[in-house]
Write a protein that holds these residues in place. Structure first.
Motif, PDB file in Angstrom:
ATOM      1  N   THR A 240      64.367  66.848  19.433  1.00 37.91           N
ATOM      2  CA  THR A 240      64.236  66.411  20.627  1.00 37.91           C
ATOM      3  C   THR A 240      64.172  67.458  21.641  1.00 37.91           C
ATOM      4  O   THR A 240      64.068  67.131  23.015  1.00 37.91           O
ATOM      5  N   GLY A 241      64.661  68.682  21.315  1.00 41.29           N
ATOM      6  CA  GLY A 241      64.793  69.631  22.154  1.00 41.29           C
ATOM      7  C   GLY A 241      63.460  70.524  22.564  1.00 41.29           C
ATOM      8  O   GLY A 241      63.714  71.703  23.251  1.00 41.29           O
ATOM      9  N   GLY A 242      62.090  70.296  22.036  1.00 44.65           N
ATOM     10  CA  GLY A 242      61.088  70.902  22.163  1.00 44.65           C
ATOM     11  C   GLY A 242      60.603  71.699  20.971  1.00 44.65           C
ATOM     12  O   GLY A 242      59.301  72.144  20.979  1.00 44.65           O
ATOM     13  N   TYR A 243      61.347  72.019  20.122  1.00 46.41           N
ATOM     14  CA  TYR A 243      61.045  72.873  19.078  1.00 46.41           C
ATOM     15  C   TYR A 243      60.125  72.300  18.427  1.00 46.41           C
ATOM     16  O   TYR A 243      59.208  72.851  17.437  1.00 46.41           O
ATOM     17  N   ALA A 244      60.049  70.839  17.946  1.00 46.65           N
ATOM     18  CA  ALA A 244      59.241  70.141  17.215  1.00 46.65           C
ATOM     19  C   ALA A 244      57.911  69.506  17.789  1.00 46.65           C
ATOM     20  O   ALA A 244      57.115  68.706  17.342  1.00 46.65           O
ATOM     21  N   GLY A 245      57.848  70.000  19.100  1.00 47.53           N
ATOM     22  CA  GLY A 245      56.814  69.447  19.803  1.00 47.53           C
ATOM     23  C   GLY A 245      55.372  69.986  19.226  1.00 47.53           C
ATOM     24  O   GLY A 245      55.393  71.056  18.817  1.00 47.53           O
ATOM     25  N   GLY A 284      43.635  62.272  29.085  1.00 43.19           N
ATOM     26  CA  GLY A 284      44.958  61.597  29.790  1.00 43.19           C
ATOM     27  C   GLY A 284      46.094  61.403  28.980  1.00 43.19           C
ATOM     28  O   GLY A 284      47.098  60.789  29.600  1.00 43.19           O
ATOM     29  N   LEU A 285      46.389  61.817  28.221  1.00 39.06           N
ATOM     30  CA  LEU A 285      47.531  61.923  27.322  1.00 39.06           C
ATOM     31  C   LEU A 285      48.727  63.363  28.035  1.00 39.06           C
ATOM     32  O   LEU A 285      48.155  64.342  28.055  1.00 39.06           O
ATOM     33  N   ALA A 286      49.687  62.707  28.516  1.00 41.00           N
ATOM     34  CA  ALA A 286      50.317  63.708  29.404  1.00 41.00           C
ATOM     35  C   ALA A 286      50.922  64.688  28.422  1.00 41.00           C
ATOM     36  O   ALA A 286      51.384  64.533  27.353  1.00 41.00           O
ATOM     37  N   ALA A 287      50.989  66.041  28.905  1.00 39.17           N
ATOM     38  CA  ALA A 287      51.583  66.913  28.035  1.00 39.17           C
ATOM     39  C   ALA A 287      53.130  66.939  27.825  1.00 39.17           C
ATOM     40  O   ALA A 287      53.630  67.480  26.887  1.00 39.17           O
ATOM     41  N   ASN A 288      53.716  66.086  28.739  1.00 39.17           N
ATOM     42  CA  ASN A 288      55.235  65.923  28.419  1.00 39.17           C
ATOM     43  C   ASN A 288      55.594  64.720  28.098  1.00 39.17           C
ATOM     44  O   ASN A 288      56.433  64.338  28.173  1.00 39.17           O
ATOM     45  N   HIS A 289      54.519  63.994  27.329  1.00 42.66           N
ATOM     46  CA  HIS A 289      54.538  62.695  26.803  1.00 42.66           C
ATOM     47  C   HIS A 289      55.772  63.000  25.426  1.00 42.66           C
ATOM     48  O   HIS A 289      55.573  63.987  24.816  1.00 42.66           O
ATOM     49  N   PRO A 290      56.637  62.134  24.992  1.00 43.88           N
ATOM     50  CA  PRO A 290      57.551  62.226  23.926  1.00 43.88           C
ATOM     51  C   PRO A 290      56.552  62.619  22.564  1.00 43.88           C
ATOM     52  O   PRO A 290      57.021  63.320  21.742  1.00 43.88           O
ATOM     53  N   ILE A 291      55.352  61.950  22.506  1.00 44.01           N
ATOM     54  CA  ILE A 291      54.655  62.291  21.285  1.00 44.01           C
ATOM     55  C   ILE A 291      54.321  63.864  21.206  1.00 44.01           C
ATOM     56  O   ILE A 291      53.894  64.498  20.072  1.00 44.01           O
ATOM     57  N   MET A 292      54.260  64.359  22.314  1.00 40.95           N
ATOM     58  CA  MET A 292      53.827  65.810  22.360  1.00 40.95           C
ATOM     59  C   MET A 292      55.064  66.842  22.091  1.00 40.95           C
ATOM     60  O   MET A 292      55.064  67.858  22.103  1.00 40.95           O
ATOM     61  N   THR A 293      56.309  66.259  22.569  1.00 38.74           N
ATOM     62  CA  THR A 293      57.570  67.045  22.699  1.00 38.74           C
ATOM     63  C   THR A 293      58.609  66.980  21.819  1.00 38.74           C
ATOM     64  O   THR A 293      59.469  67.684  21.352  1.00 38.74           O
TER      65      THR A 293
END
Length: 535
Positions: A240-245, A284-293
């Motif tokens: 959840t901290g960005g490493y797995a985005g 339209g998918l936000a770059a900070n959406h959980p799917i991405m991060t």
């Protein structure tokens, strides 16, 4: 009555099934209910839809007042024979260690287990695919943040390959944060004429071949809990901290794989994924959406050491169900799945999604009975059947098992464990041949393709380390290489390169299945349209 669903079997098996039905619920087993449906929510991003299991409507495996729980408690297993348990010489120390664990916080939470159950329900229908991987047995001496990171990283790589190549979501489950205990074929081990108790995993005793090290030590229970907590803390941070985005997809390659064929193939896939992400964000998918991060990552282990599992079993305040909070997913092993014994008694009452390991020794009728014991409400995602046979036996035995389950109307997630049926000796080392492991995976997909059923997942013993424990594959490891980097405390593992190579093969089979199902759906659509035109 359950026996009406399974036909005729030997008198001893009939008696055992009748005994289990009466002891489990006090009554004869009722006909199995139809599988319950999982609610799905849909969200729109640009011209694309992302489906997710609706969080507001969790599907429970059963309710707290379910009939099969009338005589169950988290300690009712103590009335049954418990196989593969250590004999602790210091009972007072054991009681103290268990009391300490009882006071500790849960390692996982009931809501996380319900989320995993919903994901596995999709694996049962072919809408997702389960990837389970990790050490044969975790150890205290090899515990490090780097090893956890590298194992997590190679599983991220494998999931990207399978998702991009296979076209289905991948449910990632680590054999981590609890996979310490190991069943043994013999209680004693003999070396150079000296016999000592077998090594049963670091949670019980030590691997050193000395009399002192092989004495079961209760303090190891607490140490295993603490290491599991630290492992989970790190995994949650990575997830959840960005490493797995997905934005970091090109950065997950392990250093020693940069120049390997599999490493280069992965980087090619990663670049294509990166380009697809750029397209999705433009749509339209936000770059900070959980799917991405973020990513979902669950942990699992064999439910083996019963004192430890009971100590971490807690009642969920929102549902009243009891969950074994030592891990999200637990499985019952080949050596402990007796219907009248302790492990089945314990696991039938916990709310976690669970699995059962099945070899070629399993009788189809007995499997139907076992599935009913573990999943009496026939809830999708509750139970996985993990097949471990070797490719020749799998082709011969799996069709009858799958057919029996289909006839009984039972819903399970079929998982392939291609490791345990392919262990062999090579000098003083245990090893596995990559070609045999792949052959069993191929046989697993072939059988389900022939039967029109769903291959739901794969279960691998693997590591992110550059070890030389399994022979063959693109890594070109042979018998002479085994001694160079053979680090396992128990059984041989695929190294990162071999594991990634396997993911490319699995992706090809998932794509083949997806294309075949699409063709069938198109053909059925043409037939329906043709029938309509004739009206």
């Amino acid at each position: 009555m359950i026996l009406s669903h399974i036909g005729t079997a030997g008198s001893s098996r009939l008696a055992l099934r009748e005994q289990f039905c009466s002891t489990a619920s006090g009554n004869a087993c009722k006909p199995r209910p139809a599988a319950r449906r999982v609610t799905v929510a849909s969200q729109r991003y640009g011209d694309y839809h992302v489906n997710a299991v609706a969080a507001e409507a969790p599907v429970l495996p059963f309710t707290k007042d379910a009939e099969h729980l009338e005589q169950w408690s988290k300690s009712s297993w103590r009335k049954r024979k418990a196989h593969q348990q250590p004999e602790y010489p210091e009972q007072e120390q054991l009681a103290g260690a268990l009391a300490e664990i009882n006071r500790m916080p849960p390692l996982v939470f009931a809501g996380e287990c319900r989320t995993l159950q919903a994901r596995l329900a999709k694996c049962a229908t072919g809408e997702s695919f389960m990837l389970t991987g990790g050490d044969c047995a975790e150890s205290f001496s090899q515990f490090s943040a780097d090893r956890i990171r590298d194992a997590f990283r190679v599983m991220l790589q494998m999931s990207v390959v399978m998702m991009f190549g296979g076209g289905v979501p991948v449910v990632k489950v680590g054999r981590m944060a609890g996979q310490f205990a190991k069943p043994r074929s013999s209680g004693m081990e003999t070396i150079d004429g000296v016999s000592l108790p077998s090594y049963r995993g670091d949670i019980i005793n030590g691997p050193e071949f000395t009399e002192q090290a092989r004495i079961p030590d209760p303090s190891r229970l607490v140490k295993a809990y603490n290491q599991s907590a630290a492992t989970l803390n790190l995994l949650r941070g990575f997830s959840t901290g960005g490493y797995a985005g997905l934005g970091r997809v090109t950065q997950w390659n392990l250093d020693f794989m940069d120049n390997s064929d599999e490493g280069k193939a992965y980087l090619d896939v990663a670049q294509r994924v990166k380009e697809a992400i750029q397209f999705m964000t433009a749509s339209g998918l936000a770059a900070n959406h959980p799917i991405m991060t973020e990513t979902e990552f669950f942990v699992s282990h064999e439910c083996l050491l019963m004192d430890y599992e009971e100590a971490l079993t807690r009642q969920d305040s929102t549902t009243g169900l009891w969950y074994d909070c030592s891990g999200h997913f637990l499985w019952c092993g080949e050596r402990t799945r007796q219907l009248d014994a302790a492990h089945v008694e314990f696991m039938r009452g916990i709310g976690n999604p669970i699995g059962v390991k099945v070899s070629d020794k399993m009788d189809p009728n007995d499997l139907v009975s076992m599935i009913h014991a573990f999943n009496p409400e026939n809830t999708p995602g509750r139970l996985a059947v993990i097949v471990r046979m070797g490719q020749e036996k799998l082709r011969a035995k799996l069709p009858a098992l799958v057919s029996a389950v289909e006839r009984a109307g039972q819903t399970v997630t079929w998982i392939c464990d291609p490791m345990h049926g392919n262990t062999e000796s090579c000098g003083t080392y245990k090893t596995r041949r990559y070609e045999n492991i792949r052959a069993e995976v191929e046989a697993f997909f072939d059988v389900h393709e022939e039967l029109g059923t769903v291959p739901g997942g794969i279960h691998l013993e693997m590591t992110g380390d550059n070890v030389t424990e399994c022979i063959g594959g693109g890594a070109s490891i042979d018998e002479t290489d085994l001694s160079s980097r053979y680090h396992t405390h128990c059984d041989p593992r695929l190294n990162a390169e071999q594991a990634l190579e396997m993911s490319f093969y699995v992706a090809s089979r998932l794509r083949k299945r997806k294309d075949r199902m699409a063709a069938i759906a198109m053909q059925e659509g043409h037939l329906i349209a043709g029938d309509s035109n004739m009206l």
